[in-house]
Each structure stands twice: as structure tokens, then as C-alpha cells.
Design a protein around this motif. Structure first.
Motif, short mmCIF file in Angstrom:
data_model
loop_
_atom_site.label_atom_id
_atom_site.label_comp_id
_atom_site.label_asym_id
_atom_site.label_seq_id
_atom_site.Cartn_x
_atom_site.Cartn_y
_atom_site.Cartn_z
N GLY A 16 0.82 -1.20 0.00
CA GLY A 16 0.00 0.00 0.00
C GLY A 16 0.85 1.23 0.00
N ALA A 17 2.14 1.06 -0.08
CA ALA A 17 2.99 2.22 0.02
C ALA A 17 3.20 2.93 -1.31
CB ALA A 17 4.33 1.82 0.60
N ASP A 482 3.51 8.52 17.53
CA ASP A 482 2.41 8.04 18.35
C ASP A 482 1.31 9.08 18.54
OD1 ASP A 482 3.71 9.69 20.05
OD2 ASP A 482 4.23 8.18 21.55
N SER A 483 1.29 10.08 17.67
CA SER A 483 0.14 10.96 17.64
C SER A 483 -0.27 11.11 16.18
CB SER A 483 0.49 12.31 18.26
OG SER A 483 1.56 12.90 17.54
N GLN A 484 -1.46 11.61 15.97
CA GLN A 484 -2.00 11.73 14.63
C GLN A 484 -1.14 12.65 13.75
OE1 GLN A 484 -5.57 10.52 13.77
NE2 GLN A 484 -6.53 12.44 13.25
N PRO A 485 -0.84 12.34 12.53
CA PRO A 485 -1.05 11.05 11.86
C PRO A 485 -0.02 10.02 12.32
CG PRO A 485 0.06 12.59 10.38
CD PRO A 485 -0.20 13.33 11.66
N ARG A 486 -0.52 8.84 12.67
CA ARG A 486 0.35 7.82 13.24
C ARG A 486 1.10 7.08 12.13
NH1 ARG A 486 -3.12 8.88 17.24
NH2 ARG A 486 -2.55 8.06 19.25
N TYR A 487 2.04 7.77 11.54
CA TYR A 487 2.74 7.20 10.40
C TYR A 487 4.04 6.52 10.85
CZ TYR A 487 6.04 11.14 10.58
OH TYR A 487 7.00 12.04 10.97
N HIS A 488 4.52 5.60 10.02
CA HIS A 488 5.82 5.00 10.26
C HIS A 488 6.77 5.53 9.19
CE1 HIS A 488 9.03 2.27 11.10
NE2 HIS A 488 8.34 1.69 12.07
N ALA A 489 7.91 6.07 9.63
CA ALA A 489 8.84 6.70 8.68
C ALA A 489 9.32 5.71 7.63
CB ALA A 489 10.03 7.29 9.43
N ARG A 490 9.41 4.42 7.98
CA ARG A 490 9.87 3.44 7.00
C ARG A 490 8.88 3.35 5.85
NH1 ARG A 490 10.84 -1.45 10.05
NH2 ARG A 490 8.59 -1.61 10.04
N LYS A 491 7.62 3.32 6.21
CA LYS A 491 6.60 3.17 5.18
C LYS A 491 6.48 4.44 4.33
CE LYS A 491 2.67 0.54 4.47
NZ LYS A 491 2.24 -0.75 4.96
N VAL A 492 6.53 5.59 5.00
CA VAL A 492 6.42 6.85 4.25
C VAL A 492 7.66 7.02 3.36
CG1 VAL A 492 6.25 9.34 4.45
CG2 VAL A 492 4.96 7.89 6.01
#
Ligand SMILES: [Zn+2]
Ligand SMILES: [Zn+2]
Length: 888
Positions: A16-17, A482-492
Motif C-alpha cells: 500500500g505504500a 504516536d500521535s495523529q497522523p500515526r505514520y511510520h517513517a519506514r513506510k512513508v
């Protein structure tokens, strides 16, 4: 070059990335090359670039991919399959595969546009769908293409997107990625919003309001970052306006450290005859301005013409001089290079493994394609040097790079190495002032920076010519927000790299299960550096079984074998590191008479006793009281401090090693800026013999004189109610063990544990990453936990327990019906109280969703909660956490 390169499917973790925003609206996709049905270009001024990138992709044969969803998983969605077979620009490189393949560079905003047009009119979608299906001749469409529209999203509710007409006066100016002011509802002042698309539209049957103003002079996000925002908004289910606010630091939005200045130039029609007719003072001003041949401020003019500001005002009123407002950076922001902590500049000769790794990375850089590489190098194998050389290669081709590291303030060494090797490095860290941050952001955007180093938010750095993204210590949990948007830098980072056609380089001695699985399933290339530099051996690890009474030393935390080892180390003039992952003095305050535990009134978690200042603190919400001298429940005055924190360990170490100089590094001692660096340089110079602390000391430190590492309690994280508990334990023990044996004198590690037989601890004691992942993968497979499946978490929180649970139950019902409607296989667990039942005064319930495909999980939640509203009076909120890292 790996044969894995051509595989079009993304890693499971990274699924989905690609920047595809699937939605029912993606039905707009039609054969490319058909001038009628091609969606209007989202970025009129960007079409060349997009065409170029498309051609580049076509040349290289690379094919960005969509999440691997089963066809037809979204009712009403006809896009990708149909498109794949029709579009001449998308081809399947793997004939046998029937996966959906979508051109990421075109689809997302096209999809998004239709969503947005239907948002206001309600009829837009139907009519457009028809339009595309029947393919009307071009002349019919031309009649309707009469206005330019902007899609606007907002940070606060309502979030949009809504369409606005672009008035002629803003036609040239307004671009996607810019902030605009628009009328919204009955609000008197224009509401600020973000423009996500500019397009030709059909105003004929719609009442559209006009964009009132442009807030920015130029876009704060380029086209590729706007696409990244839209992908994040979709994947993480967050309003796009809020993603923009995350992407663009508030210091940039508020133009911190700048001031507005008005400059004047003579109006075009001003001639000498006009000037001659003016009163004397105004004449003087005009003549100075004309002869200066540049624009001048009011103050400059007043001095030059030795007059007051009054004649200038009058000239402005008459329209003879034209004001122009410019925003300028305050001068005086210095670029402070990190002073080195004393590490001697070593010249680095690459080992064979480093050379081989570098070659493969350079090939990836030169390929001009999006691909993921995992550099698995044991601690001390010299990964940083490989990053530096790879970036030198990128920079030699006028490219730039992003390097993400966990907590840069903890690794001044890494920072120093980069700064000594590249002329222009921007280091982003949490202790920057807003104006510094803004200053660096502008430098980065202007292309004056070669390398950006920072924490997870550095993934958004607006570098032009980005050629490589490096994620060092990719397993680190700090890469997940851990706050909105709860993104992961690896995925982004993956999404950004794939959309730009550049490599993403992940690095770790203990790769996450996600990254490892990606290499095993062909979604990432594995580059191994199994040996340390200079042929140094991995340190010996000795396990101390704390269940054996003889080894425990009379109630203390430092066992007999560890005590002996520290003594020997000190005798040899070596240094020791002691790891204990709990700060404070005592982790529980309990009454021995009635059993009462002093707890946080807002979180129901035990308070930790801190000896300095006699405070009892909640580590979840920072609630602090004076530690009670007697039991608050029964007044018994022999209250006990149980459990072990770093402060207590420090007291014990000082008593056991009275001649050693000891320093403690944890969240309490490291609050002031520069304190890490001070302690670390004292440690390097040998002023400190024993460094003890929390996981802060486990990361990245490279001190050749550390002969001993002691892990006080390896089990502390092992029994957390979290499927990643074993992985975290393995990583922490392996990482801290890696701090020793980095010099010529070798090193050893002592790990104290109550469960020496645990596979994670066994594997860590043998530096056997492969054994660990093999066994851990079996556990994950049992329940389809990541990386084999995908997990999402919904947290519901509110002030009243029953009402919060009611809301959780109704969310469950909606999820179940969405799942049934979509006929998807998603396991839904809960609602149940999470391990932390109450946090900051709010009761909490959580739901876990699990499936093999992340796109399916996301779609079930989207369906279920699209129109779900809670009663604002009850103050119940729900949070969606896609790919959660923390399950507490
Ligand atoms: Zn009591
Ligand atoms: Zn609390």
C-alpha cells in the motif's frame, strides 16, 4: 543487480505504500492517450515533469505497483484491472502475475479529484462516471471546461476536500501545495486551507465560491510531496489537512524568524513631466527612487530624501509608487556545526564487505529506479561509513540525501562524521528553535543542502534532487509517530522513494521482522555485512541466571559475576556500560501492612519514586506528588519502595565500586540541551569509568575502551502483552552488547536474566540473528501477526467507562458489517480494555483488526467509520492506528 528488482509487488509491511489512492472514484481511469477521457491534469504546470517521469519509468522498465489487493475487493471499483489492460503506459513485466498494477504517478489525484467534486455537488460523481463511460466527443467537453477549480482541504473539521473557483486574478499564482484563504460556511473571515489540486472544471451546473486569497507566495510542497500527503491521508485514514500540518513544520507555516518589509518601486507610467509637477518633498523622494534603480523601503527613502514618511504615503496614495511586501529572514541565525565529542578523525579504509555493499547501493542509485535495500550489518561492521560513501556518490551527481536516525542528540558521533565529510549538512533535532527550524527548511528547499539528518520527520525534508533515503537503525520504534497522523517513517520513506524512483536504504544490526520478511519474499534486496571492521570478533556473552541464589548478591541488582567483571574491567583501566531500562529509583511504592500501591489517579498505573526531590511520578502522564512518608490508605509509616530503577542502581554501583567515577544517562539526567554530549565526551576521555542508564546508552555509541557491558535485567520487556516483546528484547540486548569489543582489547557482555532459556535471550547471547528470526517467524505465523499479516488498532477513550464501552461496541458492529459487506477475511478482536486501562483520566477500550492484506484492513475501517459520529457531549474519541507499534 538482483533479479528481485523486477518484482512488482511491495513488501508485505510496505504494502500500500505506492502512492495510489484507491477509491470508487478511480473509475475515472481510462485508456491513456484518449484526449477526451483523460482526467484533467492535476498539476497543469507539472505535466511535463510527470510525463518525463513516466517516460523514465517506461525506459527502465520499472513499474510502481499498487497494494496487492484481490480484484474486486472494493465494490464499485473498476479501476486498476481495466486500466492495466488498456493503458499503454502500464505493462506487466511478469506475465504470469495477475496482480493489480496501477500507474502511481497518475492515478491518485485523478481519483481524488472526483471525490472532491462530488463532495459539494453530490451529482458530480454520477455525471462524471457517465461522461467517462460514454466517451463524449471533445467538443462537448470543451464547452464545459470553462473554469479553473482548486480542491481545498482543511486541518480542522470540515476537512473537505471542497472545490472552489479560481478567480482570474489568482490564475497564475495559485498552485497545488499552497495555502489559500477560502470562504467556508458562514464564517466571516476566509478560512485557511491547502490546495491539493488545480484542474479545469465544469461550473455549469454548480454553484462554486471563489478562492479569496493565496497565503503563500509559492507552494510549500512540490507535486510529489502533495501526492505523498494524499497517500498518507488515505493509508493512515487522517484528513489531508492534518497531514499537511505534519509535513510542513509550524515554524515554516508561521514564517518564524522572519519579518515583513514593504519595498517601493516607481509606477510604470511615471515620467519626468509627472515628477516635475509634484510638491518639492515628493519630487525629492521620486528622484531618489528612480535614480536608485532598485526598490527601497520607506525608511530608506525617508533617509535618502531627508523627509518624513508623509510624502511617501502621499505618493503611494496617488499610485505613483508601487508597494511590494516581502518576507525576509532575520539575519543572525548561525549554522552551528556540532562540536565533535573528541572522536579522532579516522581515515576509513573500506573492508571487503563494505566495498561490496557500497557497490550494490551505488548500482541501485544509478538505476534511477525505486527499490528497497536492507543493509544488515552486525554492530561495529561500519554501516555509517557505507552510508557516507553512498551519499558521496549521490552528491557527486548533484543529488541529495536524507538520513534518518533515532534521536540524533544521542548520537553526536554520527552527526559529527557527516558534518566533517559534507560541506552542507542540515541536522534537524528537537532542540531547535522555531526560527532555526524555518531557516534550515528554507535552505533545504532552495537546494543548498546536500544531506539532511534527523528523526522520523526528516522523511518530509523538501530536498530537490533527492537521490537516496537512508533509514538507519530501521528497527527502532521511534520511527513510528504516536500521535495523529500515526505514520511510520519506514513506510512513508518507501512511498516517497518509490514515487521518485530512488532507492530506500534500510540499515540495522537487528533488522525488524518486517524488513527481514521483505528480503525473504523478494520485496527488498539484502546486503549483508556479517563481520566487524578490522577483523574484530563479536564480544563473548555470558548469561547469569538470576534464579540461582548464589549468583544474586544480597538483594542488590548487580550479581556476583557482574560485580567481579566490573572489578576486573576497572583494574584493567577499561570502561563499563550498565543497562537498566527503567528510570527513577523504585518502580513501585507499596504499603507492606495493607498492600496499597500508590498509583496515578488518572492512569491507574503505579507511581515511580524518584529520589532527587522525593517525588512520586507517573511515567505515563507526568502526574507528580511528593512521595508519601506513610501509607495514604492505612497511615502505616513503613511504606516500601519496591522495584528497581536507574537511580537505585546508581546508588548500588557507587557503594560497590567506590573508587570508580559513575555517570547516569536517562530521561531525568538528560533533560538539558547538550547534556548527552557532555557525558559522552567525558566518557570518551576516560573521566567516567562506568556509564549506566536506560536504552539511551544502547544506541550507536562507539567507544573502543568499553570492555564490559552489563544488562541488569534482560527480561524487563519480555513479558509485555505485545507480540513484539521478544523482538524488542532481542534487539535491545544485541544492540547494547554491540557497544563493547570495538577496540583492540576486545570486550565481553554479561546478561542477567530470570529466563536464560528464552529463545530471544539465547539468540542474543550468541549474536545469532538468523536463529532468532527463524523461530520468531514461526510464532508470528501462528496468528498471522506482522510481517505475515497486517494489524490495525482502534482505541476508544472517554471519561465515562460504560459509555465508552458502548461506543466501542457500536464500532465493533459497524466493523463486522463492513467486513461482511466486503466479504473480506478480517479477524476483529475486542473491544477489550488495553493493558493501560485508564490514561490521563480517560477510560480506554481497544479493537484489533487483523488480515493478511493491509489494504483490506484499511478498507474495512474506512467503510465502517466513514460516517460515524460520536456525541460531542460525551467527549468520546476514537483513534485509528494503522500498523501499530505500541499495543499498550
Ligand atoms: Zn497501608
Ligand atoms: Zn498518570
Amino acid at each position: 543487480m538482483s533479479t528481485l528488482d523486477s518484482l512488482p509487488i511491495l513488501p508485505d509491511d510496505l504494502q500500500g505504500a505506492s502512492l495510489v489512492v484507491p477509491s470508487s472514484a478511480s473509475s475515472s481511469t481510462t485508456p491513456a492517450g484518449n484526449p477526451v477521457s483523460s482526467p484533467p491534469a492535476p498539476f497543469p504546470d507539472d505535466s511535463d515533469a510527470r510525463r518525463a517521469s513516466r517516460e523514465k519509468d517506461a525506459e527502465s522498465g520499472q513499474k510502481p505497483t499498487s497494494p496487492a489487493q484481490p480484484a474486486g475487493s472494493w465494490p464499485g471499483r473498476r479501476g486498476p484491472n481495466k486500466r492495466d489492460s488498456q493503458s499503454p503506459t502500464s505493462r506487466s513485466t511478469e506475465p504470469g502475475k495477475s496482480r493489480d498494477v496501477v500507474r502511481e504517478t497518475e492515478l491518485p489525484l485523478a481519483a481524488f479529484e472526483l471525490e472532491s467534486s462530488s463532495a459539494e455537488s453530490g451529482t458530480g460523481e454520477a455525471s462524471q462516471t457517465e461522461l467517462f463511460e460514454t466517451n463524449p466527443p471533445p467538443w462537448e467537453l470543451a464547452v464545459e471546461d470553462d473554469v479553473l477549480l482548486a480542491s481545498i482541504v482543511f486541518s480542522r473539521s470540515p476537512h473537505g476536500p471542497y472545490d472552489y473557483r479560481i478567480p482570474d486574478s489568482l490564475r497564475e499564482e495559485l498552485k497545488p501545495g499552497m495555502r489559500v484563504g477560502v470562504p467556508l460556511g458562514h464564517r466571516k473571515k476566509p478560512t485557511p486551507g491547502w490546495c491539493v489540486a488545480v484542474k479545469e472544471g465544469k461550473a455549469a451546473h454548480r454553484k462554486l465560491r471563489d478562492v479569496a486569497e493565496c497565503i503563500d507566495e509559492s507552494p510549500l510542497c512540490d507535486a510529489s510531496l502533495v501526492r505523498l500527503v494524499m497517500w498518507m491521508a488515505h493509508y493512515y485514514q487522517v484528513p489531508a489537512g492534518q497531514v499537511f500540518d505534519t509535513l510542513i513544520p509550524s515554524s515554516v507555516r508561521s514564517a518564524a524568524g522572519t519579518k515583513q518589509t514593504t519595498y517601493f518601486t516607481p509606477a510604470k507610467e511615471v515620467t519626468d513631466t509627472v515628477i516635475d509637477k509634484l510638491p518639492a518633498k515628493q519630487q525629492a523622494v521620486m528622484r531618489h527612487l528612480v535614480s536608485a534603480n532598485r526598490s527601497m523601503t520607506s525608511a530608506e527613502l525617508a533617509v535618502a530624501a531627508s523627509c518624513t514618511e508623509d510624502p511617501i504615503r502621499r505618493l503611494k496614495k496617488k499610485g505613483l509608487i508601487v508597494p511590494e511586501v516581502r518576507r525576509e529572514m532575520h539575519s543572525g541565525i548561525r549554522i552551528l556545526a556540532q562540536t565533535n565529542d573528541g572522536e579522532a578523525d579516522r581515515t576509513h579504509e573500506l573492508t571487503e564487505q563494505q566495498t561490496a555493499a557500497l557497490e550494490r547501493i551505488n548500482v541501485a542509485v544509478d538505476s534511477g529506479r525505486g527499490r528497497t535495500l536492507l543493509l544488515h550489518g552486525v554492530t561495529g561492521s561500519g554501516k555509517t561509513e557505507v552510508y557516507i560513501r553512498a551519499i558521496e556518490h549521490v552528491v557527486s551527481q548533484a543529488g541529495s540525501a536524507i538520513v534518518m536516525v533515532p534521536e540524533i542528540s544521542l548520537t553526536p558521533q554520527t552527526r559529527g562524521r557527516f558534518e566533517s565529510r559534507f560541506p552542507s549538512v542540515a541536522v534537524l533535532h528537537s532542540q531547535m528553535s522555531p526560527s532555526e527550524r524555518h531557516f534550515h527548511w528554507q535552505r533545504i528547499r532552495r537546494g543548498e543542502v546536500q544531506v539532511v539528518i534527523g528523526p522520523r520527520s526528516a522523511v518530509f525534508a523538501p530536498l530537490p534532487n533527492l537521490g537516496l533515503i537512508v533509514l538507519d537503525e530501521e528497527h527502532d520504534t521511534s520511527f513510528k509517530q504516536d500521535s495523529q497522523p500515526r505514520y511510520h517513517a519506514r513506510k512513508v520513506a518507501h512511498a516517497r522513494a518509490m514515487s521518485l524512483g530512488i532507492p530506500l536504504l534500510l540499515g540495522s544490526a537487528t533488522p525488524s521482522m518486517e524488513a527481514w520478511h521483505a528480503t525473504q519474499s523478494g520485496h527488498a534486496e539484502l546486503i549483508s555485512m556479517p563481520d566487524r571492521v578490522a577483523g574484530r570478533p563479536m564480544p563473548d556473552v555470558q548469561l547469569v541466571d538470576l534464579r540461582v541464589r548464589d549468583d544474586r548478591a544480597g538483594g542488590g541488582a548487580i550479581s556476583r559475576p557482574l560485580k567481579q567483571a566490573v572489578d576486573e574491567t576497572l583494574r584493567e583501566k577499561g570502561q563499563a556500560i550498565l543497562l537498566l531500562n527503567r528510570r527513577g529509583f523504585a518502580t513501585t511504592i507499596q504499603c507492606p501492612a495493607c498492600g496499597h500501591v500508590v498509583a496515578c489517579p488518572d492512569c491507574d498505573m503505579p507511581l515511580t519514586h524518584h529520589r532527587d526531590g522525593g517525588k512520586a511520578m507517573c511515567h505515563y502522564c507526568d502526574y507528580t506528588i511528593g512521595t508519601p512518608p506513610w501509607c495514604p490508605a492505612c497511615r502505616f509509616d513503613g511504606i516500601r519502595y519496591g522495584g528497581l530503577g536507574t537511580q537505585k542502581l546508581e546508588v548500588e554501583a557507587k557503594a560497590k565500586f567506590p573508587d570508580a567515577k559513575i555517570a547516569r544517562m536517562d530521561g531525568d539526567t538528560m533533560k538539558r540541551p547538550g547534556s548527552h554530549q557532555r557525558v559522552l565526551s567525558e566518557f570518551r576521555s576516560g573521566e567516567i569509568d562506568i556509564l549506566l542508564g536506560t536504552q539511551m546508552i544502547a544506541k550507536g555509541l562507539d567507544f573502543p575502551n568499553v570492555l564490559l557491558v552489563g544488562v541488569i535485567n534482560a527480561d524487563s520487556a519480555l513479558h509485555f502483552p505485545d507480540f513484539r516483546a521478544a523482538e524488542r528484547t532481542f534487539q535491545l540486548v544485541t544492540q547494547v552488547a554491540g557497544r563493547t569489543g570495538r577496540g583492540d582489547r576486545g570486550g565481553r557482555v554479561i546478561v542477567q536474566t530470570f529466563t536464560p532459556e528464552h529463545p530471544a535471550i539465547q539468540a542474543a547471547s550468541r549474536h545469532d540473528y538468523f536463529k532468532f528470526v527463524e523461530e520468531e517467524m514461526v510464532n508470528r505465523r501462528k496468528f498471522n501477526y506482522p510481517p505475515l499479516g497486517s494489524v490495525a488498532r482502534i482505541i476508544i477513550r472517554g471519561p465515562v467507562e460504560e459509555k465508552t464501552e458502548d461506543v466501542a461496541d457500536s464500532i465493533l458492529a459497524r466493523l463486522e458489517s463492513a467486513r461482511d459487506l466486503l466479504k473480506s477475511e478480517v479477524r476483529i478482536l475486542g473491544p477489550a480494555p488495553p493493558p493501560i486501562v485508564r490514561l490521563r483520566g480517560k477510560y480506554r477500550f481497544h479493537l484489533l483488526l487483523q488480515a493478511t492484506d493491509s489494504a483490506v484492513v484499511g478498507e474495512v475501517i474506512r467503510r465502517a467509520l466513514a460516517d460515524f459520529k460520536t456525541d460531542p457531549k460525551e467527549e468520546i474519541e476514537y483513534l485509528i492506528d494503522i500498523d501499530p507499534v505500541n499495543l499498550l
